[in-house]
Design a protein around this motif. Structure first.
Motif, PDB file in Angstrom:
ATOM      1  N   ASN A  84      22.876  17.770 -14.499  1.00 23.76           N
ATOM      2  CA  ASN A  84      22.240  16.974 -15.554  1.00 23.76           C
ATOM      3  C   ASN A  84      21.458  15.819 -14.946  1.00 23.76           C
ATOM      4  O   ASN A  84      21.935  15.149 -14.035  1.00 23.76           O
ATOM      5  CB  ASN A  84      23.300  16.409 -16.503  1.00 23.76           C
ATOM      6  CG  ASN A  84      23.968  17.482 -17.322  1.00 23.76           C
ATOM      7  OD1 ASN A  84      23.302  18.258 -18.005  1.00 23.76           O
ATOM      8  ND2 ASN A  84      25.294  17.554 -17.258  1.00 23.76           N
ATOM      9  N   ARG A 184      21.458  10.124 -20.147  1.00 27.60           N
ATOM     10  CA  ARG A 184      21.245  11.541 -19.840  1.00 27.60           C
ATOM     11  C   ARG A 184      19.884  11.972 -20.360  1.00 27.60           C
ATOM     12  O   ARG A 184      19.532  11.710 -21.511  1.00 27.60           O
ATOM     13  CB  ARG A 184      22.355  12.401 -20.446  1.00 27.60           C
ATOM     14  CG  ARG A 184      22.398  13.826 -19.855  1.00 27.60           C
ATOM     15  CD  ARG A 184      23.608  14.591 -20.316  1.00 27.60           C
ATOM     16  NE  ARG A 184      23.552  14.826 -21.754  1.00 27.60           N
ATOM     17  CZ  ARG A 184      24.606  14.724 -22.555  1.00 27.60           C
ATOM     18  NH1 ARG A 184      25.785  14.349 -22.068  1.00 27.60           N
ATOM     19  NH2 ARG A 184      24.484  14.965 -23.844  1.00 27.60           N
ATOM     20  N   ASN A 186      17.798  15.297 -19.599  1.00 33.64           N
ATOM     21  CA  ASN A 186      17.240  16.570 -19.153  1.00 33.64           C
ATOM     22  C   ASN A 186      15.898  16.856 -19.820  1.00 33.64           C
ATOM     23  O   ASN A 186      15.040  17.523 -19.264  1.00 33.64           O
ATOM     24  CB  ASN A 186      18.225  17.711 -19.439  1.00 33.64           C
ATOM     25  CG  ASN A 186      19.477  17.606 -18.579  1.00 33.64           C
ATOM     26  OD1 ASN A 186      19.389  17.497 -17.361  1.00 33.64           O
ATOM     27  ND2 ASN A 186      20.643  17.607 -19.215  1.00 33.64           N
ATOM     28  N   HIS A 189      13.753  14.837 -25.636  1.00 30.53           N
ATOM     29  CA  HIS A 189      14.541  14.940 -26.868  1.00 30.53           C
ATOM     30  C   HIS A 189      15.996  14.576 -26.608  1.00 30.53           C
ATOM     31  O   HIS A 189      16.620  13.846 -27.395  1.00 30.53           O
ATOM     32  CB  HIS A 189      14.455  16.365 -27.431  1.00 30.53           C
ATOM     33  CG  HIS A 189      15.307  16.588 -28.641  1.00 30.53           C
ATOM     34  ND1 HIS A 189      14.980  16.096 -29.889  1.00 30.53           N
ATOM     35  CD2 HIS A 189      16.510  17.231 -28.794  1.00 30.53           C
ATOM     36  CE1 HIS A 189      15.928  16.426 -30.757  1.00 30.53           C
ATOM     37  NE2 HIS A 189      16.855  17.117 -30.119  1.00 30.53           N
ATOM     38  N   GLU A 190      16.560  15.066 -25.480  1.00 30.13           N
ATOM     39  CA  GLU A 190      17.943  14.738 -25.166  1.00 30.13           C
ATOM     40  C   GLU A 190      18.092  13.244 -24.888  1.00 30.13           C
ATOM     41  O   GLU A 190      19.071  12.623 -25.313  1.00 30.13           O
ATOM     42  CB  GLU A 190      18.420  15.546 -23.959  1.00 30.13           C
ATOM     43  CG  GLU A 190      19.884  15.275 -23.615  1.00 30.13           C
ATOM     44  CD  GLU A 190      20.355  16.077 -22.410  1.00 30.13           C
ATOM     45  OE1 GLU A 190      21.201  16.967 -22.607  1.00 30.13           O
ATOM     46  OE2 GLU A 190      19.870  15.804 -21.293  1.00 30.13           O
ATOM     47  N   TYR A 194      20.645  10.998 -26.961  1.00 28.06           N
ATOM     48  CA  TYR A 194      21.738  10.332 -26.237  1.00 28.06           C
ATOM     49  C   TYR A 194      21.673   8.824 -26.450  1.00 28.06           C
ATOM     50  O   TYR A 194      22.708   8.181 -26.693  1.00 28.06           O
ATOM     51  CB  TYR A 194      21.637  10.670 -24.753  1.00 28.06           C
ATOM     52  CG  TYR A 194      22.774  10.135 -23.912  1.00 28.06           C
ATOM     53  CD1 TYR A 194      23.884  10.920 -23.624  1.00 28.06           C
ATOM     54  CD2 TYR A 194      22.748   8.836 -23.394  1.00 28.06           C
ATOM     55  CE1 TYR A 194      24.934  10.440 -22.854  1.00 28.06           C
ATOM     56  CE2 TYR A 194      23.793   8.341 -22.624  1.00 28.06           C
ATOM     57  CZ  TYR A 194      24.878   9.154 -22.358  1.00 28.06           C
ATOM     58  OH  TYR A 194      25.912   8.665 -21.597  1.00 28.06           O
TER      59      TYR A 194
END
Length: 219
Positions: A84, A184, A186, A189-190, A194
């Motif tokens: 990640n 985080r 990746n 959007h993540e 997060y």
């Protein structure tokens, strides 16, 4: 035609060395200040904002320098043991939201040196011994700008490689940052999800969203 330069620029700024002491841009030898990171025209001795018209036609508004005012942003990343990607973000005071550590370059600094310094000052992360890379310069829309003074930033990246999550360097918010965290990331959007779920925040700067978008596209 509205003309304005903040009195702080002409007093504190000049005294502390972050503002241009010249009050008349037509007396500046512009050939000595070229080439710029983002090219701009000089018309009748006055610099012309290369990207936008602002409410302030003459003067520097809240910026110290005529024409380009250079900043740098630090994008520090690492991979955990599960693959990640994480990056360092800070939350700024006065409700300005989350973003990359960064700020104005000091006289004589390169973009990389400035980004590295801002990362230390805002997140207490010292990566002077790591390899940094510069991304293309970006024009920064800002309420502090005028038609004759504007901000250009250079995003600078540094990768810590693969680390166990518990071995990630500890971050401590300082300067104008009230929080500093590994987020985080990746994907963009993540990162957004997060940041909202864990810290209840968001990246509020369109410029930082643009930098992150470009970084993810190039990764």
């Amino acid at each position: 035609m509205r003309e304005y330069t903040d009195p702080i620029v002409l007093t504190t700024g000049v005294r502390e060395g972050w503002a241009d002491p010249e009050t008349d841009p037509t007396r500046i030898v512009w050939a000595a200040r070229q080439p710029a990171l983002i090219p701009f025209e000089v018309v009748n001795g006055r610099p012309v904002n290369p990207r936008e018209k602002t409410p302030i036609q003459r003067g520097r508004n809240q910026l110290g320098g005529w024409a380009e005012n250079l900043t740098a942003d630090a994008l520090a990343s690492a991979l955990d043991e599960f693959g990640n990607r994480w990056i360092v973000l800070v939350e700024r005071n006065r409700g300005r939201g989350w973003g990359l550590p960064g700020g104005f370059q000091d006289p004589g600094e390169t973009s990389v040196v400035a980004a590295c310094r801002e990362l230390r000052e805002e997140a207490s992360l010292d990566l002077r011994n790591k390899t940094w890379r510069s991304m293309p310069p970006r024009y920064v829309p800002s309420k502090r700008s005028s038609d004759e003074a504007w901000i250009v930033t250079v995003p600078c990246t540094v990768d810590l490689g693969i680390l166990n999550r518990h071995d990630f360097p500890r971050l401590i918010a300082r300067d104008d940052a009230i929080k500093a965290a590994w987020v985080r990331a990746n994907t963009l959007h993540e990162l957004t999800a997060y940041l909202k779920d864990v810290h209840g925040g968001e990246v509020t700067s369109e410029n930082h969203v643009g930098m992150l978008t470009d970084w993810f596209a190039a990764a």
